[in-house]
Motif scaffolding. Sequence first.
Motif, PDB file in Angstrom:
ATOM      1  N   GLY A 218       0.787  -1.226   0.000  1.00 59.08           N
ATOM      2  CA  GLY A 218       0.000   0.000   0.000  1.00 59.08           C
ATOM      3  C   GLY A 218       0.813   1.267   0.000  1.00 59.08           C
ATOM      4  N   ALA A 219       2.155   1.152  -0.067  1.00 61.73           N
ATOM      5  CA  ALA A 219       2.995   2.348  -0.114  1.00 61.73           C
ATOM      6  C   ALA A 219       2.743   3.115  -1.404  1.00 61.73           C
ATOM      7  CB  ALA A 219       4.467   1.964  -0.010  1.00 61.73           C
ATOM      8  N   ASP A 220       2.978   4.412  -1.364  1.00 63.58           N
ATOM      9  CA  ASP A 220       2.767   5.244  -2.544  1.00 63.58           C
ATOM     10  C   ASP A 220       3.873   5.087  -3.568  1.00 63.58           C
ATOM     11  OD1 ASP A 220       0.343   7.126  -1.868  1.00 63.58           O
ATOM     12  OD2 ASP A 220       1.533   6.998  -0.045  1.00 63.58           O
ATOM     13  N   ARG A 221       5.076   4.796  -3.072  1.00 64.10           N
ATOM     14  CA  ARG A 221       6.190   4.676  -4.013  1.00 64.10           C
ATOM     15  C   ARG A 221       7.387   4.024  -3.319  1.00 64.10           C
ATOM     16  NH1 ARG A 221       5.515   9.621  -2.274  1.00 64.10           N
ATOM     17  NH2 ARG A 221       4.080  10.064  -3.980  1.00 64.10           N
ATOM     18  N   LEU A 222       8.359   3.618  -4.150  1.00 61.73           N
ATOM     19  CA  LEU A 222       9.655   3.145  -3.675  1.00 61.73           C
ATOM     20  C   LEU A 222      10.707   4.149  -4.139  1.00 61.73           C
ATOM     21  CD1 LEU A 222      11.200   0.393  -2.549  1.00 61.73           C
ATOM     22  CD2 LEU A 222      11.970   0.340  -4.920  1.00 61.73           C
ATOM     23  N   LEU A 223      11.565   4.575  -3.235  1.00 55.94           N
ATOM     24  CA  LEU A 223      12.667   5.473  -3.551  1.00 55.94           C
ATOM     25  C   LEU A 223      13.965   4.683  -3.452  1.00 55.94           C
ATOM     26  CD1 LEU A 223      13.878   8.290  -4.088  1.00 55.94           C
ATOM     27  CD2 LEU A 223      13.761   8.719  -1.617  1.00 55.94           C
ATOM     28  N   VAL A 224      14.698   4.585  -4.537  1.00 51.82           N
ATOM     29  CA  VAL A 224      15.955   3.827  -4.567  1.00 51.82           C
ATOM     30  C   VAL A 224      17.076   4.736  -4.055  1.00 51.82           C
ATOM     31  CG1 VAL A 224      17.586   2.554  -6.003  1.00 51.82           C
ATOM     32  CG2 VAL A 224      15.128   2.411  -6.468  1.00 51.82           C
ATOM     33  N   SER A 225      17.649   4.383  -2.926  1.00 54.94           N
ATOM     34  CA  SER A 225      18.611   5.270  -2.258  1.00 54.94           C
ATOM     35  C   SER A 225      19.944   5.357  -2.988  1.00 54.94           C
ATOM     36  CB  SER A 225      18.834   4.800  -0.817  1.00 54.94           C
ATOM     37  OG  SER A 225      19.366   3.484  -0.799  1.00 54.94           O
ATOM     38  N   THR A 226      20.210   4.454  -3.931  1.00 57.71           N
ATOM     39  CA  THR A 226      21.445   4.518  -4.708  1.00 57.71           C
ATOM     40  C   THR A 226      21.266   5.299  -6.011  1.00 57.71           C
ATOM     41  OG1 THR A 226      20.871   2.356  -5.644  1.00 57.71           O
ATOM     42  CG2 THR A 226      22.380   2.376  -3.755  1.00 57.71           C
ATOM     43  N   ASP A 227      20.063   5.759  -6.260  1.00 57.93           N
ATOM     44  CA  ASP A 227      19.766   6.558  -7.455  1.00 57.93           C
ATOM     45  C   ASP A 227      19.935   8.038  -7.092  1.00 57.93           C
ATOM     46  OD1 ASP A 227      18.566   8.035  -9.504  1.00 57.93           O
ATOM     47  OD2 ASP A 227      17.041   6.515  -9.901  1.00 57.93           O
ATOM     48  N   GLU A 228      21.079   8.612  -7.457  1.00 57.36           N
ATOM     49  CA  GLU A 228      21.405   9.976  -7.029  1.00 57.36           C
ATOM     50  C   GLU A 228      20.391  10.999  -7.539  1.00 57.36           C
ATOM     51  OE1 GLU A 228      25.388  11.102  -7.843  1.00 57.36           O
ATOM     52  OE2 GLU A 228      26.264   9.354  -6.830  1.00 57.36           O
ATOM     53  N   GLU A 229      19.930  10.818  -8.765  1.00 51.21           N
ATOM     54  CA  GLU A 229      18.975  11.768  -9.319  1.00 51.21           C
ATOM     55  C   GLU A 229      17.655  11.730  -8.557  1.00 51.21           C
ATOM     56  OE1 GLU A 229      16.656  12.770 -13.553  1.00 51.21           O
ATOM     57  OE2 GLU A 229      18.244  11.248 -13.496  1.00 51.21           O
ATOM     58  N   ALA A 230      17.175  10.517  -8.276  1.00 53.92           N
ATOM     59  CA  ALA A 230      15.921  10.379  -7.529  1.00 53.92           C
ATOM     60  C   ALA A 230      16.051  10.929  -6.114  1.00 53.92           C
ATOM     61  CB  ALA A 230      15.496   8.909  -7.491  1.00 53.92           C
ATOM     62  N   MET A 231      17.201  10.701  -5.480  1.00 58.44           N
ATOM     63  CA  MET A 231      17.415  11.199  -4.117  1.00 58.44           C
ATOM     64  C   MET A 231      17.474  12.721  -4.104  1.00 58.44           C
ATOM     65  SD  MET A 231      17.536   8.665  -1.883  1.00 58.44           S
ATOM     66  CE  MET A 231      18.652   8.982  -0.502  1.00 58.44           C
ATOM     67  N   THR A 232      18.064  13.310  -5.130  1.00 60.51           N
ATOM     68  CA  THR A 232      18.122  14.776  -5.204  1.00 60.51           C
ATOM     69  C   THR A 232      16.729  15.369  -5.349  1.00 60.51           C
ATOM     70  OG1 THR A 232      20.340  14.711  -6.184  1.00 60.51           O
ATOM     71  CG2 THR A 232      19.056  16.722  -6.502  1.00 60.51           C
ATOM     72  N   LYS A 233      15.913  14.756  -6.199  1.00 60.79           N
ATOM     73  CA  LYS A 233      14.540  15.236  -6.394  1.00 60.79           C
ATOM     74  C   LYS A 233      13.710  15.110  -5.119  1.00 60.79           C
ATOM     75  CE  LYS A 233      14.120  14.340 -11.372  1.00 60.79           C
ATOM     76  NZ  LYS A 233      13.422  13.515 -12.402  1.00 60.79           N
ATOM     77  N   ALA A 234      14.066  14.134  -4.270  1.00 54.87           N
ATOM     78  CA  ALA A 234      13.283  13.877  -3.054  1.00 54.87           C
ATOM     79  C   ALA A 234      13.706  14.734  -1.870  1.00 54.87           C
ATOM     80  CB  ALA A 234      13.387  12.397  -2.680  1.00 54.87           C
TER      81      ALA A 234
END
Length: 354
Positions: A218-234
């Motif tokens: 039921g989570a809204d999303r998964l954030l991959v902590s090794t993905d630098e671009e995704a972590m920056t956006k978050a």
Amino acid sequence: MKTIGYATQSAGAPLAPFTFERRPLRPNDVAMEILYCGVCHSDLHTARNDWGWTLYPAVPGHEIVGRVTEVGSAVSRYKVGDAVAVGCLVDSCQECDHCHHGEEQFCSNGRTDTYNSPDRISGEITYGGYSKHLVVREEFVLRVPEGLDLAKTAPLLCAGITTYSPLRTWNVGPGSRVGVIGLGGLGHMAVKLAIGLGAEVTIMSRTKDKAADALALGADRLLVSTDEEAMTKAQSGFDLIIDTVPVKHDLNPYLPLLDVDGTLVLVGQVGPLAEPNTVPLILGRRRIAGSLIGGIRETQEMLDFCARKNILPECEMIRMDQINEAFERLEHADVRYRFVIDMASLDPAAGARA
């Protein structure tokens, strides 16, 4: 009361059948037959003396569900046949400020843990729920609400309250943005409980492997902590992050994800961490905090909440004689997401042979 259980005799020894005596009932005691006991990572750490304070022989287990078999003369809350539960605590002084505020886990005079802890009166070391029977002070017995599946309730007594307490302490509700680091026994309960409270929930993991599991919970999303671009956006996107990782790890990638006044709460690792960088803390008035289970009142609140919301852990049922295999699998995160021991499988003959 003579009973049987499974104990380890040293840090390198497997758990094996063990016969021992439970204390006679005091006036304010409740005796129960244990029906189910969850397997917690703390049980593994204690059995192997990872924290350096284990007293042997050790009978682990602090996620306990059972039925009352006898009550002391002064007991008023429970009767024979009641479905009850016991978590990580079995006693405290009941007199200090923390106890008066319903936070017995922080008892100023020293709480008594369900296992590996000296009894407040006799000084004997407590034995936990990997056993057939238990005797507990009435104030530390919890009522299992109607509607909760007894076979799946046990992990709520540690994994549930360990994650529910910080969610309540930091006032999570509709509109809250919650991140959960690690999708194991604690992590999956943090997700379910945060969703039940109305939060927007993101699971944080090093790989995409758990994306399907995250969405299924039921989570809204998964954030991959090794993905630098995704972590920056978050960055600055979370009010609360619950960190359930049970080993030494690096917090630095997660601190910039907190909004101003956001908090990262540690509930998994008991021990050292990689050195944190204070820049994100200072520039964003962010916090790193810890949280230890919850008091008896809050644990009952959590059980009642789970009954209302139909929140239960994902469990794999095992026999008592499978505990050593379960420990090995737990060490390698090979469980989705919590082992529960069916105590009906505890063989009295094995105890007689021990």
